[in-house]
Design a protein around this motif. Sequence first.
Motif, mmCIF file in Angstrom:
data_model
loop_
_atom_site.group_PDB
_atom_site.id
_atom_site.type_symbol
_atom_site.label_atom_id
_atom_site.label_comp_id
_atom_site.label_asym_id
_atom_site.label_seq_id
_atom_site.Cartn_x
_atom_site.Cartn_y
_atom_site.Cartn_z
ATOM 1 N N ARG A 1 1.282 4.048 -2.851
ATOM 2 C CA ARG A 1 0.908 5.308 -2.189
ATOM 3 C C ARG A 1 -0.590 5.358 -1.882
ATOM 4 O O ARG A 1 -1.189 6.428 -1.820
ATOM 5 C CB ARG A 1 1.298 6.522 -3.052
ATOM 6 N N TYR A 2 -1.201 4.199 -1.680
ATOM 7 C CA TYR A 2 -2.595 4.194 -1.220
ATOM 8 C C TYR A 2 -2.666 4.737 0.194
ATOM 9 O O TYR A 2 -3.683 5.248 0.620
ATOM 10 C CB TYR A 2 -3.173 2.770 -1.247
ATOM 11 N N ILE A 3 -1.555 4.530 0.925
ATOM 12 C CA ILE A 3 -1.472 5.130 2.252
ATOM 13 C C ILE A 3 -0.210 5.988 2.284
ATOM 14 O O ILE A 3 0.757 5.688 1.567
ATOM 15 C CB ILE A 3 -1.435 4.057 3.370
ATOM 16 N N PRO A 4 -0.225 7.052 3.070
ATOM 17 C CA PRO A 4 0.969 7.917 3.097
ATOM 18 C C PRO A 4 2.140 7.229 3.797
ATOM 19 O O PRO A 4 1.938 6.406 4.684
ATOM 20 C CB PRO A 4 0.490 9.139 3.891
ATOM 21 N N LEU B 1 -11.721 -6.419 -5.587
ATOM 22 C CA LEU B 1 -12.147 -5.036 -5.808
ATOM 23 C C LEU B 1 -12.627 -4.792 -7.233
ATOM 24 O O LEU B 1 -12.190 -3.855 -7.899
ATOM 25 C CB LEU B 1 -11.040 -4.047 -5.414
ATOM 26 N N LEU B 2 -13.521 -5.659 -7.677
ATOM 27 C CA LEU B 2 -14.185 -5.430 -8.964
ATOM 28 C C LEU B 2 -15.440 -4.617 -8.682
ATOM 29 O O LEU B 2 -16.008 -4.706 -7.586
ATOM 30 C CB LEU B 2 -14.568 -6.762 -9.613
ATOM 31 N N GLU C 1 -0.409 14.697 -6.034
ATOM 32 C CA GLU C 1 -1.637 13.913 -6.213
ATOM 33 C C GLU C 1 -1.981 13.618 -7.683
ATOM 34 O O GLU C 1 -2.219 12.468 -8.066
ATOM 35 C CB GLU C 1 -2.775 14.677 -5.517
ATOM 36 N N PHE D 1 -2.921 -3.172 -10.476
ATOM 37 C CA PHE D 1 -3.172 -3.684 -9.116
ATOM 38 C C PHE D 1 -4.051 -4.920 -9.121
ATOM 39 O O PHE D 1 -5.038 -4.991 -9.841
ATOM 40 C CB PHE D 1 -3.866 -2.608 -8.271
ATOM 41 N N ASN E 1 0.824 -1.215 0.000
ATOM 42 C CA ASN E 1 0.000 0.000 0.000
ATOM 43 C C ASN E 1 0.857 1.264 0.000
ATOM 44 O O ASN E 1 0.445 2.298 -0.533
ATOM 45 C CB ASN E 1 -0.945 0.013 1.205
ATOM 46 N N PHE F 1 -5.933 -7.143 -6.048
ATOM 47 C CA PHE F 1 -6.184 -7.152 -4.604
ATOM 48 C C PHE F 1 -6.684 -8.523 -4.144
ATOM 49 O O PHE F 1 -7.298 -9.260 -4.924
ATOM 50 C CB PHE F 1 -7.251 -6.105 -4.241
ATOM 51 N N ARG G 1 -0.495 5.744 -11.304
ATOM 52 C CA ARG G 1 -1.322 4.596 -10.924
ATOM 53 C C ARG G 1 -2.072 4.049 -12.138
ATOM 54 O O ARG G 1 -2.251 2.846 -12.290
ATOM 55 C CB ARG G 1 -2.346 5.003 -9.869
ATOM 56 N N ASN G 2 -2.505 4.960 -12.975
ATOM 57 C CA ASN G 2 -3.307 4.538 -14.116
ATOM 58 C C ASN G 2 -2.460 3.924 -15.231
ATOM 59 O O ASN G 2 -2.843 2.921 -15.831
ATOM 60 C CB ASN G 2 -4.095 5.737 -14.651
ATOM 61 N N ALA H 1 -1.869 10.001 -9.661
ATOM 62 C CA ALA H 1 -3.030 9.369 -10.301
ATOM 63 C C ALA H 1 -2.641 8.853 -11.683
ATOM 64 O O ALA H 1 -3.013 7.752 -12.090
ATOM 65 C CB ALA H 1 -4.182 10.362 -10.386
ATOM 66 N N ARG H 2 -1.860 9.660 -12.408
ATOM 67 C CA ARG H 2 -1.435 9.258 -13.762
ATOM 68 C C ARG H 2 -0.550 8.017 -13.696
ATOM 69 O O ARG H 2 -0.684 7.098 -14.495
ATOM 70 C CB ARG H 2 -0.691 10.418 -14.438
ATOM 71 N N ASP I 1 -9.181 -9.169 -2.238
ATOM 72 C CA ASP I 1 -10.635 -9.306 -2.396
ATOM 73 C C ASP I 1 -11.093 -8.711 -3.729
ATOM 74 O O ASP I 1 -12.198 -8.164 -3.826
ATOM 75 C CB ASP I 1 -11.386 -8.725 -1.195
#
Lengths: 715, 246
Positions: free
Chosen positions: B53-56, B93-94, B74, B87, B49, B89, B81-82, B78-79, B91
């Motif tokens: 950078r899902y968490i700081p 996360l669909l 930020e 990713f 995570n 996960f 990550r995309n 985002a760019r 579970d």
Amino acid sequence: MMKTFTDIYQILRHKNRKQYALLSGCLLFSVLLIASYSAMMRSPTVLTVLPEGGDSRRQVMMIFVLTMMGCAVFSLYAAGLFLRQKSRDMGIFLALGMERRTLTRILTRELCALTGVSCLLGMVLSLPITLGIWGLFRLLLVDTEEMALSIDPQAYLLPLAYSVVMTGLLFLLAVRSLRRIDVMEIIRERHTSEPIHDIPRWYGAGGIFLLIAGFLLGYQAPAFFVLALHWYPPEGLAAIFYAPAFAGLYMILLHTVVNGWHKKKSVYKDIIATSQMKFEGRQTVRNLLVMSLLIAGAYFASFYTPMLGIGSLLSFDQRPMDYVYRFRMDQSIPELEAVQELAKQYDVAVTDWDSAVMLRLAVDGSAHVETETSLGTTWESVYYDMVRSDLFLRESDYNAITGEKLHLAPGALAAVFDSEGACISSGSFDGSVSSLVTNPLTGRTLPVTSVTDIVNDTLCGHYIMSDADYEQMREGLTPEWKEKLCLFNVENCEESYAFAKALFHAIVDASDSSVALLDGWDPVIKMRTEASGEAYFLDPDQLAAHNFEPIDYDLRDSSNFRMYWLYMPRFRVLDKADFVKTTAVFTMTFVFIALVCFAAVFIIAYTRSMTLAINGRQLYGDLRRLGACDAYLLRTVRSQLKRVFLTPAVIGTGAIYALYAMIMFFNDNRLSQGELLGMAACLLLIAAVSGLFYGFYRRTLRKVCGLLDIHPAAK
Amino acid sequence: MLQVSELQKSYQVGKNRYEVLKGVSFTVEDGEFVAVMGPSGSGKTTLLNCISRYIPVDAGQIKLGRTDLAALPEEALARVRNRDLGFVFQDFLLLDGLTVQQNILLPAIIGGTISDQTEEQALNMGAVFGISHIMNKYPAEISGGEKQRTAVARALINHPQLILADEPTGNLDSKSSRAVIDSFEQARTSLLATIFMVTHDSFAASFCDRVIILRDGIVVKTLVKGNRPRIAFQDELLDTIKELGR
């Protein structure tokens, strides 16, 4: 094939339409309730019968504020639920590289549109619904000329303001939910709980103590300020003294949700329901608090009709004479001959006719003289030889009318009260003359040696003096200062409505504009006020400036006329038959308010129950995997829902019933027969509403069981 | 490809502060398939995570190529990550409201890079990962293994530099786990993907080139598979974990 994010969003919106419908429905319903309430409350029809500054208007406003709070709570709750449900999707978008700013823009724009449309629709629908419900009241219950409901467009300013505030709050909620740095926290939002830490067990008893103390303090504080400190506190200050009651209520709810009222040994029996409620703690307690207050407000409004109705109907039956009226002797009002003539036309036989001339004399005593200071209005008690006027009967007339043998020495007076120890029909009369009676025109005085309290339900509200004193004091009084009292019975009183109505009309038609006065009007106070260079506020030309409705002979069937005309006759059959009509607007206003509050309670209870079901779905699945049978799951669900429904119902109902009884008792330090019967009728009402609430609970329970795949048949 | 240096992360719970990552450093090379293993509470998921950078993070550097993710603002993040990260996960996360195909295409739609070619590519991935037959189904209608293979396809749709997978086989039975691992293998061979996977499953980890062992927030060992058979590598992993448990 979808190409843009908007396409995706549309698909998801369609898939999650139930979430949108719930939020939209809550917003629509809250605005609908507020707009309907506001439209009714601001309607000239209702404002006319709820005088500015009066207790009724204050009560309506108080319950309105409660309703607004309730609506705001369940709307914000629905919004919170909506955002929590959406949070996972939003988190996934962020995790996959969506810009937070873009997402926030899309979500807030969507929420604003949803809120705007729902609120607008709520406002638009409120008009036909308000008119429809009011029309139903008129059709099914009672219809009078003054019941025609007119709507003031300004009434929509309040729901509009509410909509704007709600839109703003929802906007902030949406921004806050996406502003969190931790993406995983956003994704897992749906599973977060709001636990309450341990609450000591004394919170229960402490809460009850504070609740009672708050009621007593809040109720007695204004009297303390006025009587002990000679100070009229600003509006709202006295309300602060009710604060312990709210704190107590909150503590009771906390204790109920976290600890429960069961003893330790049965903790395991309810362990799932208790722990679930505890972990949904803050929202649950907040919801229960608002529900309790709304239930209390709804009952407060509902109690108005039985309390007023039963007390009044009882007092009509207790009157010893069928027909009583009085008039100023400068008026040409029908007397025995004319009354008998009219009675003949209606085939009514007049019996037991009696009449007496009463003198309007000044009495001495103290009056409050008010002074405006920087801290508000203060008062001091000032003695006046002529503080106000009262009506005086001759001893021989009293004996002739009542058949008693009262004998008064010169200078002695008798003050007549009714058998309840008061005199409802004569508002200013308190029998408190201390030492002096004065002829206001000649200045002749009569030193009073003693005042004896006597009881008579017909002549209550008057003083009796010896014949010799009466003759002396009558000298020099003009007809404007004398009033004639006429009393009679009729055979078959219950069938004499048409005659009563005709006589009432004849009396009104024969009265000139100089007696078109409100019942508080007093010629001695007028003299005193004008002598100090001020205008008398109850003079007809001053009424508009003080927001009082003047007496209008053309509106002789209106509540204002029937309740407040100084010379309103007391005809048992007329008062009884027209009672519902006379009080119709009051009654319907309070019934309407009660409906709105109860509707809000039902909605909150339903949304809360559904949330518990949605949040607990995983838990119930786990319990089933651990071997829990349907009967156990049903018992757990029922235990949770019972707290949502039962806790506020018991606390709200119990608290308002106790408060109401306390108010009734402290009015005159006793409970009259009418009040006791009224309270009993209120209990019946509580039983009926509770039955309805129970039915709604059963229905919600079935729905929740369906959602959790628990089959009630298993019980 | 990925270079993590002196990464630190702690959580504040009430008055207590828990240090979860205490200066973790390692690198992942282009085209490598690397796993992180360790006992519960060792900081595996927190590490992943933090990388995404899902968490700081509290301190340290996370370099993807030449970009320091830890210092990225930020929008740029985002760019990244995309476009540069994919990713997977535990579970899945669909999005429940979208079909399998729509879920796969989601990163391309968010990035604004969707075209007919992308759609064709999604269909190809479906064939590669054995989920062609469920492309029009919703997540609620498919099995756990199929969900995870959908998530792998979604992670690959934008041709990221690095795939980050958090316990991808954690919720799956052995057959489904094997299918997911096969899909990673496929991704590596057919799509030249670099994969960084957190797992507690020695079977899944035994397919990796390298396994980093984490305990109490620090890297205690790195095991390299080399040319050994998978079973032998799995045995070594099991022995190491057994050793750590003592």
